[in-house]
Design an enzyme around this catalytic site. Sequence first.
Site, PDB file in Angstrom:
ATOM      1  NE  ARG A 141      -3.780  -2.274   0.060  1.00 24.10           N
ATOM      2  CZ  ARG A 141      -3.510  -3.472  -0.483  1.00 24.10           C
ATOM      3  NH1 ARG A 141      -2.387  -3.660  -1.151  1.00 24.10           N
ATOM      4  NH2 ARG A 141      -4.360  -4.465  -0.373  1.00 24.10           N
ATOM      5  CD  GLU A 147      -5.639   0.533   2.302  1.00 28.35           C
ATOM      6  OE1 GLU A 147      -6.203   0.406   1.209  1.00 28.35           O
ATOM      7  OE2 GLU A 147      -5.419  -0.434   3.061  1.00 28.35           O
ATOM      8  CB  SER A 161      -9.288  -0.751   3.296  1.00 28.03           C
ATOM      9  OG  SER A 161      -9.842  -1.895   2.686  1.00 28.03           O
TER      10      SER A 161
END
Length: 288
Positions: A165, A283, A213
């Site tokens: 990520r 995130e 998310s």
Amino acid sequence: MDKIEHLKNFSLKDFCTIKIGGVGKVVFFPKNVEEISFLIREYGKENIFPLGIGSNLIFSDGFIDKVFIHSKNLKKCEITQENDIFYLTLEAGVSFKTINNIVKKYNLEGFENLSGIPATVGGAVAMNAGAYGSEIFDILEEVWWIDKDGNLIHSKKQDIKHYYRYSQFQEEGFVYKVKIKLKKSNKDISSIIKQHLLDRNKKQPLDLPTAGSTYKNPPQTYAGKLIEEVGLKGYRINDIGFSSKHANFLVNYKEARFKDLINLLELAEKKVYEKFGIQLEREVKIVE
């Protein structure tokens, strides 16, 4: 500058999927690399913020004194084939829906696990978007990006810093164009994509505004599981809450406020750390 399509004092709610935020200073919609370079040189990279679908962004209330560059006019797509290998060269504003249509048409494998992510190419590469154990860097070959001085740089994947990520483009550069590599498949790719989309609809709160998310998954566990185990699945503060369908998704029930959202994040982080000794890492990107 005035010749480049733009909006001044615009509503940030309209530029993120969770529909929270105040007013942005100005957003430009460049149509080519020359216009992007001009904007970066004119305003300075530190004052520029790239925008796509805004599926992992949360804007604060009030006035945000930034110059935003939106990729909606950067949608060129080129397909080349070498035997059973297909190369897709895609500008930053190409959506994952467009890629879905291409991979279904030619029955190409390598993208199917990413198929349901609400993203454009530029943002997906910047955050190294992923799902079902795959990430965009698995199929990425090259990136053309613009540095802080407005220069166009061409980098191979192996020269780009990236991990779970994350890619270096979160800190430096504007992703202008990428090349991904896919191959002809013996599997029924359309059916796999359809199943992934059904699975997402079943497990994720796609009927309400959300930012995807909220937290990265810590090693050997899942952020949603930790949030659920501290009793916050379905918990809300006024109009913002953790979904009762998937605890790692924030949902805007109507007119959610940024202040309540931050309080909810801090509550989850505190409770998870106290119970498990794990520091949740966001995130979603908070833009203030």
